[in-house]
Design a protein around this motif. Structure first.
Motif, mmCIF file in Angstrom:
data_model
loop_
_atom_site.group_PDB
_atom_site.id
_atom_site.type_symbol
_atom_site.label_atom_id
_atom_site.label_comp_id
_atom_site.label_asym_id
_atom_site.label_seq_id
_atom_site.Cartn_x
_atom_site.Cartn_y
_atom_site.Cartn_z
ATOM 1 N N LEU A 4 0.835 -1.200 0.000
ATOM 2 C CA LEU A 4 0.000 0.000 0.000
ATOM 3 C C LEU A 4 0.871 1.251 0.000
ATOM 4 C CD1 LEU A 4 -2.923 1.134 0.294
ATOM 5 C CD2 LEU A 4 -2.546 1.072 2.744
ATOM 6 N N CYS A 5 1.867 1.282 0.862
ATOM 7 C CA CYS A 5 2.754 2.449 0.929
ATOM 8 C C CYS A 5 3.647 2.551 -0.298
ATOM 9 C CB CYS A 5 3.590 2.398 2.194
ATOM 10 S SG CYS A 5 2.624 2.602 3.692
ATOM 11 N N LEU A 86 -3.669 -7.771 -1.176
ATOM 12 C CA LEU A 86 -4.654 -6.936 -0.482
ATOM 13 C C LEU A 86 -4.248 -5.468 -0.458
ATOM 14 C CD1 LEU A 86 -5.634 -9.245 2.504
ATOM 15 C CD2 LEU A 86 -6.964 -8.713 0.464
ATOM 16 N N GLY A 87 -2.966 -5.188 -0.267
ATOM 17 C CA GLY A 87 -2.498 -3.805 -0.274
ATOM 18 C C GLY A 87 -2.700 -3.139 -1.621
ATOM 19 N N LEU A 92 -5.872 0.594 -4.975
ATOM 20 C CA LEU A 92 -6.647 0.868 -6.183
ATOM 21 C C LEU A 92 -8.069 1.316 -5.868
ATOM 22 C CD1 LEU A 92 -5.558 -2.051 -8.526
ATOM 23 C CD2 LEU A 92 -5.025 0.371 -8.773
ATOM 24 N N VAL A 93 -8.699 0.685 -4.898
ATOM 25 C CA VAL A 93 -10.094 0.994 -4.588
ATOM 26 C C VAL A 93 -10.234 2.317 -3.847
ATOM 27 C CG1 VAL A 93 -12.092 0.238 -3.249
ATOM 28 C CG2 VAL A 93 -10.845 -1.398 -4.648
ATOM 29 N N PHE A 94 -9.422 2.522 -2.811
ATOM 30 C CA PHE A 94 -9.649 3.668 -1.941
ATOM 31 C C PHE A 94 -8.830 4.910 -2.286
ATOM 32 C CE2 PHE A 94 -10.962 0.103 0.777
ATOM 33 C CZ PHE A 94 -12.253 0.519 1.017
ATOM 34 N N ILE A 99 -8.317 9.680 -7.557
ATOM 35 C CA ILE A 99 -7.398 10.631 -8.191
ATOM 36 C C ILE A 99 -7.924 10.960 -9.575
ATOM 37 C CG2 ILE A 99 -5.059 10.988 -9.032
ATOM 38 C CD1 ILE A 99 -4.138 8.981 -6.919
ATOM 39 N N PRO A 100 -8.150 12.248 -9.881
ATOM 40 C CA PRO A 100 -8.585 12.584 -11.244
ATOM 41 C C PRO A 100 -7.456 12.322 -12.234
ATOM 42 C CG PRO A 100 -8.253 14.570 -9.939
ATOM 43 C CD PRO A 100 -8.032 13.409 -9.034
#
Length: 126
Positions: A4-5, A86-87, A92-94, A99-100
């Motif tokens: 994630l990071c 999962l990360g 991608l989802v959150f 992000i535009p």
């Protein structure tokens, strides 16, 4: 957390770390993850760092005790692939979906719309 990071640090559209500082930021991230979880799992965020010493001590004569002690041997085998998946999905989802994004514009649209087959020049007779 590592995947994630990493995604957040390297995504060009998401205000990434400054150019040239990504390696330093990723190194600090790995140290923070290791120091926060190192007491539980012996810094087990990589199966290639944890399993070879266990196999060596198993072969050297300590027996199956090396896999039963603290019962953490399976964590570096299962957690990195599962956590990376999962990360990535969580990022991608959150984060990435909010992000535009700029639409991609072709350099010369007419060039790509012309579907004519080019004709090769005829050769001159000898």
């Amino acid at each position: 957390m590592l995947q994630l990071c990493l995604s957040a640090i390297t995504d060009e559209e998401n205000n990434p770390a400054l150019k040239g500082t990504q390696a330093l930021v990723i190194g600090i991230l790995v140290v923070i993850i290791g120091s926060s979880l190192g007491m539980n799992s012996g810094y087990a965020i990589n199966p290639s760092r944890d399993l070879p010493p266990r196999f060596f001590t198993f072969i050297a004569g300590w027996g199956a005790q090396v896999f039963r002690a603290k019962n953490w041997w399976w964590v570096p085998v299962v957690a990195p692939p599962l956590g990376a998946f999962l990360g990535g999905i969580i990022y991608l989802v959150f984060v990435s979906s909010t992000i535009p994004r700029k639409p991609q514009i072709l350099g010369n649209p007419k060039e790509y719309e012309d579907h004519k087959i080019p004709k090769l020049p005829k050769t001159m007779p000898p």
